[in-house]
Scaffold this motif. Structure first.
Motif, PDB file in Angstrom:
ATOM      1  N   ASN A 287       8.833  -8.675  -3.472  1.00 29.58           N
ATOM      2  CA  ASN A 287       8.532  -7.610  -2.519  1.00 29.58           C
ATOM      3  C   ASN A 287       7.617  -6.522  -3.090  1.00 29.58           C
ATOM      4  O   ASN A 287       6.988  -5.783  -2.334  1.00 29.58           O
ATOM      5  CB  ASN A 287       9.847  -6.988  -2.016  1.00 29.58           C
ATOM      6  CG  ASN A 287       9.615  -6.013  -0.878  1.00 29.58           C
ATOM      7  OD1 ASN A 287       8.966  -6.361   0.118  1.00 29.58           O
ATOM      8  ND2 ASN A 287      10.092  -4.794  -1.026  1.00 29.58           N
ATOM      9  N   ASN A 290       4.079  -5.966  -1.823  1.00 31.78           N
ATOM     10  CA  ASN A 290       3.812  -5.229  -0.585  1.00 31.78           C
ATOM     11  C   ASN A 290       3.582  -3.740  -0.806  1.00 31.78           C
ATOM     12  O   ASN A 290       3.360  -2.995   0.136  1.00 31.78           O
ATOM     13  CB  ASN A 290       4.960  -5.460   0.402  1.00 31.78           C
ATOM     14  CG  ASN A 290       5.057  -6.930   0.756  1.00 31.78           C
ATOM     15  OD1 ASN A 290       4.044  -7.549   1.039  1.00 31.78           O
ATOM     16  ND2 ASN A 290       6.261  -7.500   0.691  1.00 31.78           N
ATOM     17  N   THR A 291       3.638  -3.318  -2.059  1.00 29.76           N
ATOM     18  CA  THR A 291       3.213  -1.959  -2.416  1.00 29.76           C
ATOM     19  C   THR A 291       1.812  -2.110  -2.989  1.00 29.76           C
ATOM     20  O   THR A 291       1.624  -2.678  -4.070  1.00 29.76           O
ATOM     21  CB  THR A 291       4.174  -1.355  -3.464  1.00 29.76           C
ATOM     22  OG1 THR A 291       5.480  -1.310  -2.891  1.00 29.76           O
ATOM     23  CG2 THR A 291       3.759   0.055  -3.855  1.00 29.76           C
ATOM     24  N   TYR A 443       0.853  -8.410   4.120  1.00 27.22           N
ATOM     25  CA  TYR A 443       1.966  -7.784   3.403  1.00 27.22           C
ATOM     26  C   TYR A 443       3.153  -7.636   4.340  1.00 27.22           C
ATOM     27  O   TYR A 443       3.133  -6.809   5.257  1.00 27.22           O
ATOM     28  CB  TYR A 443       1.514  -6.417   2.858  1.00 27.22           C
ATOM     29  CG  TYR A 443       0.218  -6.514   2.079  1.00 27.22           C
ATOM     30  CD1 TYR A 443       0.211  -6.889   0.729  1.00 27.22           C
ATOM     31  CD2 TYR A 443      -1.012  -6.282   2.709  1.00 27.22           C
ATOM     32  CE1 TYR A 443      -0.986  -7.006   0.020  1.00 27.22           C
ATOM     33  CE2 TYR A 443      -2.209  -6.399   2.003  1.00 27.22           C
ATOM     34  CZ  TYR A 443      -2.184  -6.765   0.673  1.00 27.22           C
ATOM     35  OH  TYR A 443      -3.374  -6.893  -0.024  1.00 27.22           O
ATOM     36  N   ARG A 445       6.721  -6.544   4.344  1.00 32.68           N
ATOM     37  CA  ARG A 445       7.722  -5.834   3.544  1.00 32.68           C
ATOM     38  C   ARG A 445       9.127  -6.363   3.858  1.00 32.68           C
ATOM     39  O   ARG A 445       9.383  -6.835   4.958  1.00 32.68           O
ATOM     40  CB  ARG A 445       7.641  -4.331   3.821  1.00 32.68           C
ATOM     41  CG  ARG A 445       6.264  -3.760   3.527  1.00 32.68           C
ATOM     42  CD  ARG A 445       6.136  -2.335   4.006  1.00 32.68           C
ATOM     43  NE  ARG A 445       6.914  -1.431   3.177  1.00 32.68           N
ATOM     44  CZ  ARG A 445       6.452  -0.824   2.081  1.00 32.68           C
ATOM     45  NH1 ARG A 445       5.192  -1.005   1.719  1.00 32.68           N
ATOM     46  NH2 ARG A 445       7.214  -0.037   1.377  1.00 32.68           N
ATOM     47  N   ASP A 448      10.835  -4.979   7.006  1.00 33.27           N
ATOM     48  CA  ASP A 448       9.985  -4.953   8.206  1.00 33.27           C
ATOM     49  C   ASP A 448      10.655  -5.767   9.312  1.00 33.27           C
ATOM     50  O   ASP A 448      10.616  -6.996   9.322  1.00 33.27           O
ATOM     51  CB  ASP A 448       8.608  -5.536   7.875  1.00 33.27           C
ATOM     52  CG  ASP A 448       7.621  -5.357   9.017  1.00 33.27           C
ATOM     53  OD1 ASP A 448       8.072  -5.130  10.163  1.00 33.27           O
ATOM     54  OD2 ASP A 448       6.408  -5.453   8.763  1.00 33.27           O
TER      55      ASP A 448
END
Ligand code: GLY
Ligand code: MN
Ligand code: MN
Length: 497
Positions: A287, A290-291, A443, A445, A448
């Motif tokens: 994950n 996704n940053t 992306y 997250r 989400d």
């Protein structure tokens, strides 16, 4: 207080250097012959054309391009020196050479004459030789003499001690103006400001400086042959770095901060093959991908993860690659990972096809990638309407999952030519010699709720480096595998070594 005095003072409570004459004679005598100086650098042949591009924009203006100086990291420790990018471009001097040097383009009949002002090597009979931690040969090695620097760069060279006179000469007379690259060297800027005030040139000075900065950015939009060669070398070295990353993955999965293992593997290669990394490496597993600017790199690397690595080797010349690969840590993509990966790959390929079309503008490359991203999101039922609606003005829903641009110019700076005007950058047609990235992503997250659970936590970016050619465009990072099968084969080959 000058910078030199400052440096002296910060060591004075610990220094016990003798300075009597007998000692100086003793330490300055009985040294062997110096080795031959450096040969002319290949880049030297390209400098006159670069200077001419700048010269034609600023008739009658003295142009001042400082290298910049050291920046304090803490107390008496500085960051490693990196020359200002415009200085590196106009002198060919990158790496750790020449803090505090200044290139001056002096207006003369028919153009400008370039002179590089720097602090040349002092003789062995000087106190500087052994006692000066900033310039002394005992401390930082034998610096070049004026003649050696002239031989290396092909530029006229002079001592930095003569810079002030050179800046002041004829200023305001015969309409000689002065522009200095802003926010690069506070001392040079202050001197320029004082001289301009005295010569009645203070009004419009800030604008002249901003125009110079912009011009220096814009003339780098099209790279010369030597620069393209550097970009290829940077990409080749980056491929080696990615090989090292794959080789590090088995150790990374067993380490509590596996992302750091990956970052370190690339960083070691970057230091061995070049000056270092061109920007902070992003090593983002699971994950964390996704940053977008994940540079903490302190997470674990799990066998079922995708790991997104965005990394580039910067050569000694300061030209950098900018590559992203998203790798299945286990060596094989799951079906869900592959679906997301393929969507991003298709977007990248559509953007690259667009870049090869005659008359393609920079912004068209991004729009082509966005079409694929929006279509795929629509097919997965993620958009509130159709892809066409999302792509139309007032839509933009797909940007929830790809919020960044697809491309930026690349060169000495990872985000090169950043001060160029919009009409010369995003809205301009591509021209041979331009170098830019194509880097779409998706992306999803882990929190989400608009995304099906099976896709949550998956983040993919694929980033390649592109050179515009006379008849299209070339992906110079083609040698770094990027298809699903290509990545899996690459990983298997390295795992089997
Ligand atoms: N690595 C920074 C970028 O891709 O723009
Ligand atoms: Mn990039
Ligand atoms: Mn990147």
């Amino acid at each position: 207080m000058t910078k030199e005095q400052n440096l002296e003072r910060r060591e004075s409570n610990r220094s016990q250097q003798p300075s009597n004459g007998a000692f100086r004679e003793f330490i300055g005598s009985d040294w062997g012959e110096r080795p031959p100086g450096p040969e002319r650098a290949a880049v030297a042949d390209y400098l006159p054309a670069r200077h001419a591009k700048l010269s034609e924009r600023f008739p009658g203006v003295r142009l001042v391009l400082p290298a910049g100086g050291y920046k304090v990291r803490n107390n008496d420790c500085d960051y490693r020196f990196r020359a200002h990018s415009a200085f590196a471009h106009m002198t060919g001097l990158g790496g750790e050479l020449e803090p505090d040097a200044v290139l001056v383009l002096d207006p003369v009949e028919g153009g400008h004459e370039a002179t590089l002002y720097f602090h040349p090597r002092a003789s062995r009979s000087s106190e500087e030789f052994y006692a000066d931690s900033r310039y002394g040969e005992f401390w930082v090695g034998a610096r070049p003499s004026l003649a050696e620097m002239a031989a290396l760069t092909g530029l006229r060279c002079d001592s930095i001690d003569r810079l002030d006179d050179a800046l002041a000469k004829d200023l305001g007379q015969g309409h000689v103006g002065l522009a200095v690259v802003p926010q690069t060297d506070a001392g040079v800027e202050a001197k320029a400001e004082e001289l301009r005030r005295r010569a009645g040139l203070a009004e419009g000075a800030a604008q002249a400086d901003a125009e110079l900065e912009r011009a220096l950015s814009e003339i780098r939009l099209v790279k010369d042959e030597w620069e393209i060669g550097q970009m290829r070398e940077a990409v080749d070295a980056t491929r080696e770095g990615f090989d090292a990353i794959i080789a590090s993955l088995s150790r990374a999965t067993g380490h509590r901060r596996g992302e750091r293992v990956v970052e370190g593997a690339f960083g070691a290669k970057a230091r061995e093959e070049g000056n270092g990394t061109g920007y902070d490496t992003i090593a983002a597993s699971g994950n964390h991908a996704n940053t977008l600017h994940w540079i903490d790199n302190d997470g674990p690397v799990a066998p079922g993860d995708l790991i997104l690595v965005d990394a580039g080797v910067e050569l000694d010349s300061l030209y950098t690659a900018d590559i992203t690969r998203t790798l299945p840590v286990s060596g094989a993509f799951t079906d869900d990972q592959a679906a997301v990966y393929q969507a991003v790959l298709d977007a990248a390929d559509r953007a690259f096809e667009k870049a090869q079309e005659p008359g393609c503008r920079f912004v068209d490359v991004h729009n082509a990638a966005m079409e694929v991203i929006a279509e795929r999101l629509e097919s997965w039922g993620l958009l509130p309407g159709t892809a066409a609606q999302s792509l139309a003005p007032g839509g933009g829903y797909h940007r929830r999952w790809m919020p960044h641009g697809t491309s930026h110019h690349l060169g000495i700076d990872v985000h090169d030519c950043a001060q160029a005007r919009r009409e010369m950058y995003v809205e301009a047609e591509l021209e041979p010699g331009m170098v830019f990235t194509i880097e779409p992503g998706l992306y999803f997250r882990e929190d989400d709720l608009k995304v099906p659970e099976r896709l949550r936590g998956i983040g993919v970016r694929i980033e390649d480096d592109i050179v515009v050619t006379a008849d299209g465009a070339e992906r110079i990072s083609e040698g770094i595998p990027r298809t699903i099968a290509g990545v899996e084969e690459w990983m298997a080959a390295i795992a089997g070594r």
